[in-house]
Write a protein that holds these residues in place. Structure first.
Motif, PDB file in Angstrom:
ATOM      1  N   VAL A   1       0.917  -1.188   0.157  1.00 37.21           N
ATOM      2  CA  VAL A   1       0.013   0.033   0.142  1.00 37.21           C
ATOM      3  C   VAL A   1       0.891   1.243  -0.023  1.00 37.21           C
ATOM      4  CG1 VAL A   1      -1.654   1.352   1.211  1.00 37.21           C
ATOM      5  CG2 VAL A   1      -1.814  -1.076   1.213  1.00 37.21           C
ATOM      6  N   VAL A   2       0.639   1.978  -0.912  1.00 38.62           N
ATOM      7  CA  VAL A   2       1.392   3.364  -1.119  1.00 38.62           C
ATOM      8  C   VAL A   2       0.476   4.278  -0.978  1.00 38.62           C
ATOM      9  CG1 VAL A   2       3.362   2.308  -2.203  1.00 38.62           C
ATOM     10  CG2 VAL A   2       1.407   3.510  -3.557  1.00 38.62           C
ATOM     11  N   SER A   3       0.892   5.820  -0.393  1.00 36.53           N
ATOM     12  CA  SER A   3       0.101   6.949  -0.536  1.00 36.53           C
ATOM     13  C   SER A   3      -0.119   7.447  -2.170  1.00 36.53           C
ATOM     14  CB  SER A   3       0.254   7.937   0.171  1.00 36.53           C
ATOM     15  OG  SER A   3       1.551   8.307  -0.011  1.00 36.53           O
ATOM     16  N   TYR A   4      -1.026   8.046  -2.451  1.00 35.24           N
ATOM     17  CA  TYR A   4      -1.050   8.578  -4.027  1.00 35.24           C
ATOM     18  C   TYR A   4      -2.277   9.680  -3.809  1.00 35.24           C
ATOM     19  CZ  TYR A   4      -1.492   8.584  -9.132  1.00 35.24           C
ATOM     20  OH  TYR A   4      -1.561   9.009 -10.256  1.00 35.24           O
TER      21      TYR A   4
ATOM     22  N   ASN B   1       1.697  14.175  -4.093  1.00 41.20           N
ATOM     23  CA  ASN B   1       2.953  13.404  -4.548  1.00 41.20           C
ATOM     24  C   ASN B   1       2.444  12.656  -5.821  1.00 41.20           C
ATOM     25  OD1 ASN B   1       0.853  11.028  -3.938  1.00 41.20           O
ATOM     26  ND2 ASN B   1       2.693  10.383  -2.540  1.00 41.20           N
ATOM     27  N   GLU B   2       1.331  12.955  -6.539  1.00 40.63           N
ATOM     28  CA  GLU B   2       0.772  12.333  -7.929  1.00 40.63           C
ATOM     29  C   GLU B   2       1.779  12.120  -8.699  1.00 40.63           C
ATOM     30  OE1 GLU B   2      -3.115  12.216 -10.823  1.00 40.63           O
ATOM     31  OE2 GLU B   2      -2.676  13.970  -9.202  1.00 40.63           O
ATOM     32  N   VAL B   3       2.563  13.457  -8.988  1.00 39.83           N
ATOM     33  CA  VAL B   3       3.566  13.510 -10.370  1.00 39.83           C
ATOM     34  C   VAL B   3       4.639  12.447 -10.054  1.00 39.83           C
ATOM     35  CG1 VAL B   3       4.910  14.803 -11.429  1.00 39.83           C
ATOM     36  CG2 VAL B   3       2.796  15.558 -10.814  1.00 39.83           C
ATOM     37  N   SER B   4       5.236  12.685  -8.776  1.00 39.95           N
ATOM     38  CA  SER B   4       6.400  11.653  -8.503  1.00 39.95           C
ATOM     39  C   SER B   4       6.051  10.380  -8.590  1.00 39.95           C
ATOM     40  CB  SER B   4       7.146  12.425  -7.258  1.00 39.95           C
ATOM     41  OG  SER B   4       6.382  12.290  -6.367  1.00 39.95           O
ATOM     42  N   ARG B   5       4.867   9.929  -7.573  1.00 44.92           N
ATOM     43  CA  ARG B   5       4.441   8.686  -7.293  1.00 44.92           C
ATOM     44  C   ARG B   5       4.176   7.870  -8.650  1.00 44.92           C
ATOM     45  NH1 ARG B   5       5.497   6.089  -2.874  1.00 44.92           N
ATOM     46  NH2 ARG B   5       4.460   7.139  -1.554  1.00 44.92           N
TER      47      ARG B   5
ATOM     48  N   GLY C   1       2.908  -5.942 -13.093  1.00 45.30           N
ATOM     49  CA  GLY C   1       2.210  -5.712 -11.659  1.00 45.30           C
ATOM     50  C   GLY C   1       0.906  -5.330 -11.996  1.00 45.30           C
ATOM     51  N   THR C   2      -0.216  -5.708 -11.096  1.00 38.76           N
ATOM     52  CA  THR C   2      -1.444  -4.922 -10.953  1.00 38.76           C
ATOM     53  C   THR C   2      -1.587  -3.827 -10.190  1.00 38.76           C
ATOM     54  OG1 THR C   2      -2.482  -6.972 -11.918  1.00 38.76           O
ATOM     55  CG2 THR C   2      -3.983  -5.375 -10.565  1.00 38.76           C
ATOM     56  N   VAL C   3      -1.862  -2.885 -10.458  1.00 40.66           N
ATOM     57  CA  VAL C   3      -1.829  -1.503  -9.407  1.00 40.66           C
ATOM     58  C   VAL C   3      -3.253  -1.071  -9.427  1.00 40.66           C
ATOM     59  CG1 VAL C   3      -1.201   0.623  -9.206  1.00 40.66           C
ATOM     60  CG2 VAL C   3       0.630  -0.769  -9.979  1.00 40.66           C
ATOM     61  N   LEU C   4      -3.695  -0.845  -8.215  1.00 47.16           N
ATOM     62  CA  LEU C   4      -4.973  -0.511  -7.942  1.00 47.16           C
ATOM     63  C   LEU C   4      -5.180   0.762  -7.421  1.00 47.16           C
ATOM     64  CD1 LEU C   4      -8.308  -1.478  -7.465  1.00 47.16           C
ATOM     65  CD2 LEU C   4      -7.641  -1.989  -5.379  1.00 47.16           C
ATOM     66  N   VAL C   5      -5.551   1.953  -8.136  1.00 44.61           N
ATOM     67  CA  VAL C   5      -5.955   3.076  -7.644  1.00 44.61           C
ATOM     68  C   VAL C   5      -7.359   3.433  -7.160  1.00 44.61           C
ATOM     69  CG1 VAL C   5      -5.882   5.641  -8.512  1.00 44.61           C
ATOM     70  CG2 VAL C   5      -4.389   4.072  -9.400  1.00 44.61           C
ATOM     71  N   ILE C   6      -7.344   3.869  -6.111  1.00 45.21           N
ATOM     72  CA  ILE C   6      -8.530   4.008  -5.165  1.00 45.21           C
ATOM     73  C   ILE C   6      -8.395   5.641  -4.410  1.00 45.21           C
ATOM     74  CG2 ILE C   6      -7.613   2.844  -3.032  1.00 45.21           C
ATOM     75  CD1 ILE C   6     -10.663   1.932  -2.871  1.00 45.21           C
TER      76      ILE C   6
ATOM     77  N   PRO D   1      -6.905  11.919  -7.514  1.00 45.39           N
ATOM     78  CA  PRO D   1      -5.595  11.574  -8.309  1.00 45.39           C
ATOM     79  C   PRO D   1      -6.128  10.447  -9.247  1.00 45.39           C
ATOM     80  CG  PRO D   1      -5.183  12.079  -5.906  1.00 45.39           C
ATOM     81  CD  PRO D   1      -6.708  12.300  -6.272  1.00 45.39           C
ATOM     82  N   GLY D   2      -5.209  10.294  -9.967  1.00 44.37           N
ATOM     83  CA  GLY D   2      -5.777   9.236 -11.336  1.00 44.37           C
ATOM     84  C   GLY D   2      -5.243   9.407 -12.524  1.00 44.37           C
ATOM     85  N   TYR D   3      -5.678  10.573 -13.135  1.00 43.25           N
ATOM     86  CA  TYR D   3      -5.574  10.920 -14.402  1.00 43.25           C
ATOM     87  C   TYR D   3      -3.957  10.943 -14.868  1.00 43.25           C
ATOM     88  CZ  TYR D   3      -4.630  13.949 -18.443  1.00 43.25           C
ATOM     89  OH  TYR D   3      -4.242  14.455 -19.543  1.00 43.25           O
ATOM     90  N   ARG D   4      -3.184  11.265 -14.297  1.00 44.58           N
ATOM     91  CA  ARG D   4      -1.660  11.225 -14.605  1.00 44.58           C
ATOM     92  C   ARG D   4      -1.123   9.846 -14.983  1.00 44.58           C
ATOM     93  NH1 ARG D   4      -2.033  15.820 -11.571  1.00 44.58           N
ATOM     94  NH2 ARG D   4      -1.231  17.736 -12.173  1.00 44.58           N
ATOM     95  N   LEU D   5      -1.475   9.033 -13.882  1.00 44.36           N
ATOM     96  CA  LEU D   5      -0.938   7.552 -14.268  1.00 44.36           C
ATOM     97  C   LEU D   5      -1.615   6.844 -15.215  1.00 44.36           C
ATOM     98  CD1 LEU D   5       0.736   5.367 -13.115  1.00 44.36           C
ATOM     99  CD2 LEU D   5      -1.109   4.657 -11.592  1.00 44.36           C
TER     100      LEU D   5
END
Length: 278
Positions: free
Chosen positions: A57-60, A64-68, A80-85, A96-100
């Motif tokens: 689990v990481v903060s997003y 920190n959206e740009v760096s993360r 890997g599978t990354v889940l954004v919530i 957050p979510g658009y940039r990634l």
């Protein structure tokens, strides 16, 4: 990890945890990495769902959206599978979510969504305002001058508009909308949607601004009716076209006439006659 990375954008409940789907529980348990706007709220949600988080689990969040995003993209590239919530609603919608997502698309990585609640569509649905065409405008600018210019540019927007706003700025925002769109423009303020103290307040923008002067708490979504062009031969022709368009989508003609006439603020008999003359 597999050879094919996958980005999953997961919708989180906006109030009632029971609105979460069984798929969300499964996704929380199976993701390699969970990028959460607030890790503490994520763990609380997982506990309420009875989900055992197996991945990292990481903060997003905004800060920190740009760096993360670069770090998460590397996980995706490695299979890997990354889940954004986010805290509530859908990632990428004023969260957050658009940039990634943009980076993943550019890299040819699979992007999918685990649909869930959204304050935008929930507010639109309960507003009672036309919902066949709408636009989401997010948060209005905080500075009065910038906000006034943004709203002035929307004064002729004919689609129903949906805004987010912080409760302590709601009165000023509604007053600015009344100035830009007219005090009588129909609007709806939705507060604490799906929660215990849910409130849906309808009225003209001027009236709602006065109401908000008493103080408002909680999450707020504002829905504002679009601009209606002055009635005239050309305007009536457009309204007839709108009735026929709705009819093509399966709406009964009588109901389409009633809805379009109400939205345009004209007698339904006038529109009925125009439709049948055509």
């Amino acid at each position: 990890m597999t050879d094919n990375g996958r980005l999953v954008l997961a919708g989180a409940p906006i109030g009632q945890v029971d609105d979460a789907s069984p798929r969300l529980r499964q996704a929380l348990e199976s993701a390699d990495v969970i990028a959460a706007e607030d890790t503490r709220r994520l763990r609380r949600l997982a506990g309420e769902l009875g989900a055992e988080i197996g991945g990292r689990v990481v903060s997003y969040y905004d800060g920190n959206e740009v760096s993360r995003a670069a770090e998460l993209l590397q996980v995706l590239k490695e299979g890997g599978t990354v889940l954004v919530i986010t805290d509530a609603g859908m990632p990428g919608v004023s969260d957050p979510g658009y940039r990634l997502t943009a980076l993943a698309v550019e890299a040819g990585i699979t992007v999918t969504s685990l649909p869930g609640p959204s304050a935008v569509t929930t507010a639109l649905a309960v507003s009672g305002l036309p919902s066949d065409r709408f636009c989401f405008e997010g948060f209005p600018p905080r500075k009065p001058g910038e906000r006034a210019r943004r709203l002035a540019a929307l004064a002729q927007e004919e689609r129903t508009m949906v805004f987010f706003e912080a409760p302590h700025r709601l009165r000023a925002a509604l007053a600015a909308m009344a100035e830009a769109f007219g005090a009588d423009r129909r609007a709806v303020v939705c507060r604490e949607l799906t929660k215990t103290y849910e409130e849906v307040r309808r009225g003209g923008l001027g009236e709602l601004a006065e109401w908000a002067a008493g103080g408002v708490k909680g999450e707020v979504t504002v829905v504002v009716a679009g601009h209606v062009r002055e009635s005239g031969p050309a305007a009536m022709e457009d309204l007839v076209d709108e009735v026929l368009r709705r009819e093509e989508t399966g709406v009964p003609r009588k109901q389409a006439i009633v809805d379009v006439a109400k939205s345009a603020g004209i007698p339904k008999r006038d529109l009925y006659d125009a439709v049948h003359r055509g």
